[in-house]
Write an enzyme that holds these catalytic residues in place. Structure first.
Site, mmCIF file in Angstrom:
data_model
loop_
_atom_site.group_PDB
_atom_site.id
_atom_site.type_symbol
_atom_site.label_atom_id
_atom_site.label_comp_id
_atom_site.label_asym_id
_atom_site.label_seq_id
_atom_site.Cartn_x
_atom_site.Cartn_y
_atom_site.Cartn_z
ATOM 1 N N LYS A 172 14.299 7.193 2.212
ATOM 2 C CA LYS A 172 13.777 6.298 3.253
ATOM 3 C C LYS A 172 14.883 5.536 4.002
ATOM 4 O O LYS A 172 14.641 4.932 5.044
ATOM 5 C CB LYS A 172 12.821 5.259 2.634
ATOM 6 C CG LYS A 172 11.728 5.833 1.744
ATOM 7 C CD LYS A 172 10.757 6.667 2.542
ATOM 8 C CE LYS A 172 9.585 7.190 1.740
ATOM 9 N NZ LYS A 172 8.691 6.199 1.213
ATOM 10 N N THR A 200 0.838 -1.201 0.000
ATOM 11 C CA THR A 200 0.000 0.000 0.000
ATOM 12 C C THR A 200 0.875 1.253 0.000
ATOM 13 O O THR A 200 1.943 1.250 0.621
ATOM 14 C CB THR A 200 -0.885 -0.013 1.268
ATOM 15 O OG1 THR A 200 -1.714 -1.166 1.225
ATOM 16 C CG2 THR A 200 -1.757 1.232 1.366
ATOM 17 N N ASP A 241 6.253 -4.063 -1.423
ATOM 18 C CA ASP A 241 5.665 -2.940 -0.692
ATOM 19 C C ASP A 241 6.721 -1.870 -0.422
ATOM 20 O O ASP A 241 7.919 -2.151 -0.438
ATOM 21 C CB ASP A 241 5.068 -3.435 0.632
ATOM 22 C CG ASP A 241 4.079 -2.458 1.236
ATOM 23 O OD1 ASP A 241 3.820 -1.393 0.637
ATOM 24 O OD2 ASP A 241 3.547 -2.763 2.321
ATOM 25 N N GLY A 264 0.601 4.926 5.820
ATOM 26 C CA GLY A 264 -0.715 4.915 5.171
ATOM 27 C C GLY A 264 -1.752 4.139 5.960
ATOM 28 O O GLY A 264 -2.836 3.842 5.456
ATOM 29 N N GLY A 309 3.506 1.899 7.803
ATOM 30 C CA GLY A 309 2.215 2.257 8.372
ATOM 31 C C GLY A 309 1.859 3.721 8.219
ATOM 32 O O GLY A 309 0.846 4.170 8.748
ATOM 33 N N GLU A 350 -0.491 -5.264 6.120
ATOM 34 C CA GLU A 350 0.830 -5.371 5.474
ATOM 35 C C GLU A 350 1.675 -6.417 6.198
ATOM 36 O O GLU A 350 2.347 -7.243 5.573
ATOM 37 C CB GLU A 350 1.543 -4.018 5.503
ATOM 38 C CG GLU A 350 0.915 -3.001 4.563
ATOM 39 C CD GLU A 350 1.489 -1.601 4.710
ATOM 40 O OE1 GLU A 350 2.182 -1.320 5.707
ATOM 41 O OE2 GLU A 350 1.233 -0.780 3.811
ATOM 42 N N SER A 370 2.103 5.160 -2.162
ATOM 43 C CA SER A 370 2.351 5.738 -3.482
ATOM 44 C C SER A 370 3.345 4.909 -4.289
ATOM 45 O O SER A 370 3.216 4.793 -5.517
ATOM 46 C CB SER A 370 2.840 7.179 -3.343
ATOM 47 O OG SER A 370 3.997 7.241 -2.551
HETATM 48 C C1 5RP Z 1 1.453 2.203 4.169
HETATM 49 C C2 5RP Z 1 2.923 1.966 4.170
HETATM 50 C C3 5RP Z 1 3.693 2.458 2.998
HETATM 51 O O1 5RP Z 1 4.428 1.407 2.471
HETATM 52 C C4 5RP Z 1 4.609 3.554 3.466
HETATM 53 O O2 5RP Z 1 3.857 4.555 4.131
HETATM 54 C C5 5RP Z 1 5.376 4.175 2.289
HETATM 55 O O3 5RP Z 1 4.491 4.885 1.491
HETATM 56 P P1 5RP Z 1 4.941 5.622 0.158
HETATM 57 O O4 5RP Z 1 5.316 4.573 -0.833
HETATM 58 O O5 5RP Z 1 3.721 6.415 -0.243
HETATM 59 O O6 5RP Z 1 6.098 6.524 0.485
HETATM 60 O O7 5RP Z 1 3.484 1.398 5.060
HETATM 61 O O8 5RP Z 1 0.860 1.792 5.376
#
Ligand code: 5RP
Length: 229
Positions: free
Chosen positions: A130, A37, A90, A106, A104, A112, A39
């Site tokens: 990251k 989940t 992911d 999102g 988390g 997940e 972007s």
């Molecule tokens: C959602 C998550 C996502 O993997 C995490 O927040 C990274 O998100 P993005 O790819 O939008 O930077 O853990 O619960």
């Protein structure tokens, strides 16, 4: 592309493309993939759509990802009917050299973590922002049963965190999220277990007991493929 190199979205798309290259040789007609989940995961889904006829379907870690996958005609399966998935792909909010992660952002952490637990290979896709030496700059999410929220917050304060209720957010499981600010983590495996032992916690966003197996990290110089040290 910006004056200073690729944008964060371009880096996310580059790792999404690299993840497609990673799994493509292994896809078979009966393959069911685990899909995360966020972007970065969304960009992966957009690319996966082109391979729709090369695999059977997907288990999604959120209703949002399930909707996006269905939109491309990719069939969604219940995890209970699938058992294990060969790959779980992911993103992450933070990732260290051991491929322990904070996830988390999102609010999808519980599903997940469940899909990740049932995966043979967890491929984390992330842009270079990251990558951290020590987890905790990103506020650690904790999913709680609503009636336990205040109690859990008090227990989190005892552990040194500054807990903040993520107002207005209800998880796919009908629960609430507390974000732990000012909470640098020296031992992610121990802290993951410690937090999960608090009554009322559903799960926390540390993915350390089951971290990623492969990290595809997008930087200006290209996509780096890392495995856990
Ligand atoms: C959602 C998550 C996502 O993997 C995490 O927040 C990274 O998100 P993005 O790819 O939008 O930077 O853990 O619960």
């Amino acid at each position: 592309m910006t004056q200073n190199g690729p944008s964060q979205d371009q880096l996310k798309d580059a790792v999404a493309a690299a993840a497609i290259d990673e799994i493509k040789p292994w896809l078979e007609r009966d393959t069911v993939l685990g899909i995360g989940t966020g972007s970065t995961a969304n960009l992966f889904i957009d690319r996966l759509a082109k391979l729709r006829d090369d695999f059977k379907g997907a288990v999604a870690s959120s209703e949002a990802s399930a909707k996006r996958l269905r939109g491309y005609g990719i069939e969604i399966f219940e995890l209970n009917s699938v058992g294990t998935v060969p790959f779980y792909i992911d993103g992450a909010d933070e990732v260290n050299a051991h491929l322990h992660m904070i996830k988390g952002g999102g609010a999808a952490l519980t599903r997940e973590k469940i899909v990740a637990a049932c995966s043979e290979t967890f491929i984390c896709i992330a842009d270079a922002s990251k990558r951290v030496d020590r987890l905790g700059e990103f506020p650690l999410p904790v999913e709680v049963i609503p009636m336990a929220r205040s109690y859990v917050a008090r227990e989190l304060v005892k552990l040194g965190a500054d807990p903040v209720y993520r107002e207005g957010v209800v998880t796919d499981n009908g629960n609430q999220i507390i974000d732990c600010f000012d909470f640098m983590i020296d031992d992610p495996v121990a802290m993951e277990a410690r937090l999960n032992a608090i009554v009322g916690v559903v799960t926390n966003g540390l993915f350390a007991a089951r971290g990623a197996d492969v990290l595809l990290l997008g930087a200006g110089s290209g996509v780096e493929r890392l495995t856990s040290v």
